[in-house]
Design a protein around this motif. Structure first.
Motif, mmCIF file in Angstrom:
data_model
loop_
_atom_site.group_PDB
_atom_site.id
_atom_site.type_symbol
_atom_site.label_atom_id
_atom_site.label_comp_id
_atom_site.label_asym_id
_atom_site.label_seq_id
_atom_site.Cartn_x
_atom_site.Cartn_y
_atom_site.Cartn_z
ATOM 1 N N ASP A 1 0.830 -1.204 0.000
ATOM 2 C CA ASP A 1 0.000 0.000 0.000
ATOM 3 C C ASP A 1 0.865 1.255 0.000
ATOM 4 O OD1 ASP A 1 -2.978 -1.142 0.720
ATOM 5 O OD2 ASP A 1 -1.378 -2.329 1.623
ATOM 6 N N GLY B 1 -4.457 -3.476 -0.332
ATOM 7 C CA GLY B 1 -5.843 -3.741 0.002
ATOM 8 C C GLY B 1 -6.744 -3.402 -1.174
ATOM 9 N N ASP C 1 -8.209 0.151 -0.916
ATOM 10 C CA ASP C 1 -7.331 1.228 -0.465
ATOM 11 C C ASP C 1 -7.643 2.496 -1.261
ATOM 12 O OD1 ASP C 1 -5.251 2.916 0.291
ATOM 13 O OD2 ASP C 1 -3.694 1.399 0.082
ATOM 14 N N VAL D 1 -5.371 -7.931 -1.514
ATOM 15 C CA VAL D 1 -6.050 -8.495 -0.350
ATOM 16 C C VAL D 1 -7.484 -7.982 -0.329
ATOM 17 C CG1 VAL D 1 -6.056 -8.702 2.161
ATOM 18 C CG2 VAL D 1 -3.871 -8.599 0.923
ATOM 19 N N ALA E 1 -10.123 -5.237 2.475
ATOM 20 C CA ALA E 1 -9.178 -4.406 3.217
ATOM 21 C C ALA E 1 -8.986 -3.077 2.510
ATOM 22 C CB ALA E 1 -7.835 -5.108 3.373
ATOM 23 N N PRO F 1 -3.990 -3.561 5.129
ATOM 24 C CA PRO F 1 -4.470 -4.941 5.054
ATOM 25 C C PRO F 1 -3.816 -5.873 6.061
ATOM 26 C CG PRO F 1 -3.043 -4.443 3.189
ATOM 27 C CD PRO F 1 -3.328 -3.144 3.882
ATOM 28 N N GLU G 1 -6.276 -5.327 8.824
ATOM 29 C CA GLU G 1 -7.664 -5.594 8.469
ATOM 30 C C GLU G 1 -7.896 -7.061 8.099
ATOM 31 O OE1 GLU G 1 -9.390 -2.089 6.033
ATOM 32 O OE2 GLU G 1 -7.213 -1.918 5.820
ATOM 33 N N ARG G 2 -6.945 -7.641 7.392
ATOM 34 C CA ARG G 2 -7.024 -9.052 6.982
ATOM 35 C C ARG G 2 -5.657 -9.691 7.231
ATOM 36 N NH1 ARG G 2 -11.472 -8.108 7.536
ATOM 37 N NH2 ARG G 2 -13.221 -8.206 6.068
#
Length: 273
Positions: free
Chosen positions: A123, A217, A220, A243, A246, A250, A253-254
């Motif tokens: 990200d 993500g 994002d 991902v 997310a 991420p 979040e995951r």
């Protein structure tokens, strides 16, 4: 319990050194802004369980590291990582980072290329700041110094996390908000001013001779999937993982699919535990 060392300029830097030392390079995980090393706890746990040594620093100005004022250039953050590796007697490492941490990983690759065994870029963007972006980051630095972190944290939580995860993952949202609020405004402002001056990393990444994993993500909004695909396309033989479920973080979040992607990547490219 963190370990601390003192950089050449006297700044005290905190870090965790987890897992067992082995023949393979360790994994260094670099947090983003305005967070601290606790954001990597899920990945550190998964990597240590898979047999890796994991080193997780608090950047200068963040977490338990010393507060700095003024401006901290990315080259300084990268040199701090090099000094930490020197302290631990390590020649090379896998370096991973999210958002600003990913840009610091890119800077480490640019300024200390022989010390990188592989990169994990989550990200994040390799592009130098625009003039508009420079002005924004400097204005934000001024604001944080004047107002503190609370208002900023409230404003950006549903961009740091996908909005559905702010409500659906309340413990994660509380962790992320807490990290932002606990960050010293001086450290955050210094990093923002340095981030405004970052160079463009596309040329150095295009010549990367090490394995690179790009993660993003799916939702994002800061560095969307399209930017991750462009980053992936720059780098020879890079791998891209999107991902689902997310936003910008991420790994929080995951955590399971994010951690699995990193472990699988390291095994595939031969950086085994």
């Amino acid at each position: 319990m963190s370990t601390r060392f003192t950089a050449e300029d006297g700044t005290v830097l905190a870090y965790d050194d987890l897992g067992k030392a082995g023949d393979q390079p360790p994994v260094v995980l670099v947090h983003g802004h305005p967070f601290n090393r606790s954001m990597w706890q899920p990945q550190a746990t998964a990597l240590v369980a898979a047999g890796y040594r994991v080193i997780v620093p608090d950047l200068r100005g963040y977490g338990e590291s010393g507060v700095v004022a003024g401006r901290t250039l990315f080259a300084q953050f990268a040199d701090d990582i090099a000094a930490l590796l020197d302290r631990l007697g390590l020649a090379r490492a896998v370096v991973g980072g999210v958002s600003m941490g990913g840009q610091i990983a890119m800077e480490f690759h640019r300024s200390h290329p022989g010390r990188v065994a592989a990169l994990v870029l989550a990200d994040t963007s390799p592009v130098a700041e625009t003039e508009e972006g420079k002005a924004f980051r400097n204005r934000l630095a001024d604001r944080l110094l004047a107002e503190g972190m609370d208002g900023y944290a409230n404003e950006v939580i549903d961009k740091m996390l996908a909005p559905y995860n702010v409500t659906g993952l309340p413990d994660v949202a509380a962790h992320v908000t807490g990290m932002m609020r606990m960050t010293d405004p001086q450290g955050a402002a210094a990093a923002l001013r340095g981030r405004a001056e970052r160079p463009d990393y596309r040329d150095s990444l295009a010549g990367a001779g090490v394995p690179v994993l790009v993660v993003v993500g799916a939702d994002d909004v800061y560095t969307p999937v399209s930017e991750a695909r462009a980053l992936h396309g720059l780098i020879p033989d890079a791998e891209l993982v999107v991902v689902e479920g997310a936003g910008h973080l991420p790994g929080l979040e995951r955590p399971e699919p994010f951690s699995d992607a990193v472990v699988t990547f390291l095994a595939r490219v031969g950086v085994g535990a």
